[in-house]
Design a protein around this motif. Structure first.
Motif, PDB file in Angstrom:
ATOM      1  N   ASP A 121      -5.197  26.045  24.907  1.00 23.05           N
ATOM      2  CA  ASP A 121      -4.735  25.601  26.212  1.00 23.05           C
ATOM      3  C   ASP A 121      -5.691  25.554  27.263  1.00 23.05           C
ATOM      4  OD1 ASP A 121      -2.270  24.609  24.989  1.00 23.05           O
ATOM      5  OD2 ASP A 121      -0.964  26.356  26.041  1.00 23.05           O
ATOM      6  N   ARG A 174      -3.787  23.359  30.039  1.00 21.03           N
ATOM      7  CA  ARG A 174      -2.694  22.495  29.476  1.00 21.03           C
ATOM      8  C   ARG A 174      -1.392  23.394  28.978  1.00 21.03           C
ATOM      9  NH1 ARG A 174      -7.376  20.672  27.721  1.00 21.03           N
ATOM     10  NH2 ARG A 174      -8.183  18.565  27.707  1.00 21.03           N
ATOM     11  N   GLU A 192       1.582  25.703  27.976  1.00 22.24           N
ATOM     12  CA  GLU A 192       2.122  26.873  28.438  1.00 22.24           C
ATOM     13  C   GLU A 192       1.336  27.465  29.295  1.00 22.24           C
ATOM     14  OE1 GLU A 192       4.604  30.677  26.846  1.00 22.24           O
ATOM     15  OE2 GLU A 192       3.888  29.255  25.329  1.00 22.24           O
ATOM     16  N   ALA A 194      -0.914  26.417  31.228  1.00 18.64           N
ATOM     17  CA  ALA A 194      -0.809  25.825  32.592  1.00 18.64           C
ATOM     18  C   ALA A 194       0.712  26.047  33.618  1.00 18.64           C
ATOM     19  CB  ALA A 194      -1.064  24.263  32.612  1.00 18.64           C
ATOM     20  N   SER A 195       1.512  26.128  32.814  1.00 19.06           N
ATOM     21  CA  SER A 195       2.818  26.513  33.271  1.00 19.06           C
ATOM     22  C   SER A 195       2.728  28.022  33.515  1.00 19.06           C
ATOM     23  CB  SER A 195       4.037  26.329  32.442  1.00 19.06           C
ATOM     24  OG  SER A 195       3.995  24.982  31.948  1.00 19.06           O
ATOM     25  N   THR A 196       2.236  28.901  32.911  1.00 20.57           N
ATOM     26  CA  THR A 196       2.186  30.065  33.214  1.00 20.57           C
ATOM     27  C   THR A 196       1.475  30.478  34.448  1.00 20.57           C
ATOM     28  OG1 THR A 196       2.349  30.829  30.682  1.00 20.57           O
ATOM     29  CG2 THR A 196       1.424  32.514  32.012  1.00 20.57           C
ATOM     30  N   ALA A 215       0.831  28.460  36.862  1.00 18.22           N
ATOM     31  CA  ALA A 215       1.514  27.905  38.100  1.00 18.22           C
ATOM     32  C   ALA A 215       2.509  28.924  38.343  1.00 18.22           C
ATOM     33  CB  ALA A 215       1.943  26.432  37.761  1.00 18.22           C
ATOM     34  N   ALA A 216       3.455  29.450  37.518  1.00 18.24           N
ATOM     35  CA  ALA A 216       4.497  30.295  37.713  1.00 18.24           C
ATOM     36  C   ALA A 216       4.042  31.795  38.173  1.00 18.24           C
ATOM     37  CB  ALA A 216       5.382  30.611  36.365  1.00 18.24           C
ATOM     38  N   PRO A 272       1.915  25.305  43.103  1.00 22.08           N
ATOM     39  CA  PRO A 272       1.610  25.329  41.710  1.00 22.08           C
ATOM     40  C   PRO A 272       0.310  24.783  41.517  1.00 22.08           C
ATOM     41  CG  PRO A 272       3.481  24.069  41.842  1.00 22.08           C
ATOM     42  CD  PRO A 272       3.315  24.522  43.200  1.00 22.08           C
ATOM     43  N   ALA A 284      -0.971  20.984  35.972  1.00 24.27           N
ATOM     44  CA  ALA A 284      -1.539  20.876  34.518  1.00 24.27           C
ATOM     45  C   ALA A 284      -2.570  19.441  34.804  1.00 24.27           C
ATOM     46  CB  ALA A 284      -0.343  20.650  33.329  1.00 24.27           C
TER      47      ALA A 284
END
Length: 143
Positions: free
Chosen positions: A66, A82, A84, A86-88, A90-91, A135, A138
Motif C-alpha cells: 500500500d 493506498r 488500509e 492511507a486510511s490508517t 488519515a485516522a 485527513p 488517498a
C-alpha cells in the motif's frame, strides 16, 4: 506540528542477497511499479517504508504494498499511499509526510517526517482556533 520522525539505513549488497535468496520478497514488499527498479533504488524504497512505519509509531494498519514511493516531475520522492495504509495515516491525523532518500557507497537511507495539525484548542472567544485534523487523501499514483 511534527508528530513523528523515522529514519532507516539499508546495506545494499546484503539487501540484494536477501532478494536473491527469497524472490517472493519483491512481491511482498513492493508495489508493481517499484519492482522493475535497480536493487539500490529498491533498498532506498525499503528504507523509506521502514522510516514511515517508525514515523507512524508502529505498523498496525500498514501494508507494504500500500506504500509506493513515486517521484514528482522535479524528481522529489513522495509517498503514494493506498488502501488500509492511507486510511490508517488519515485516522492518525497526519496531514503531510516529508521524505528524503539517498544511496551511495553500498548504503541506502531514508528519512521521514510526519506532520499533523495540532489538536483543537479554544481561544478567548471559546471558538476553536483551527480544525482538529485534515485527513491525508488517498491517491492513486499515475507515474
Amino acid at each position: 506540528m511534527i508528530v513523528g520522525i523515522g529514519v532507516d539505513l539499508v546495506d545494499v549488497p546484503r539487501f540484494e542477497e536477501h532478494l536473491a535468496r527469497t524472490p517472493r520478497l519483491l512481491v511482498r514488499l513492493f508495489a508493481p511499479a517499484e519492482r522493475v527498479l535497480k536493487p539500490r533504488s529498491l533498498a532506498a524504497r525499503y528504507a523509506a517504508k521502514e522510516a514511515l512505519i517508525k514515523a507512524l509509531g508502529g505498523s498496525d494498519g500498514v501494508h507494504w504494498t500500500d506504500i509506493e514511493i513515486a517521484s514528482e516531475p522535479s524528481g522529489r520522492p513522495v509517498f503514494a499511499l493506498r488502501g488500509e495504509t492511507a486510511s490508517t495515516v488519515a485516522a492518525r491525523g497526519i496531514t503531510a509526510l516529508h521524505l528524503s532518500m539517498s544511496h551511495d557507497a553500498g548504503l541506502a537511507t531514508a528519512y521521514v517526517i510526519a506532520e499533523a495539525v495540532p489538536a483543537t484548542t479554544p481561544h478567548a472567544g471559546g471558538e476553536p482556533s483551527h480544525p482538529a485534523s485534515i485527513p491525508v487523501p488517498a491517491r492513486e499514483d499515475t507515474a
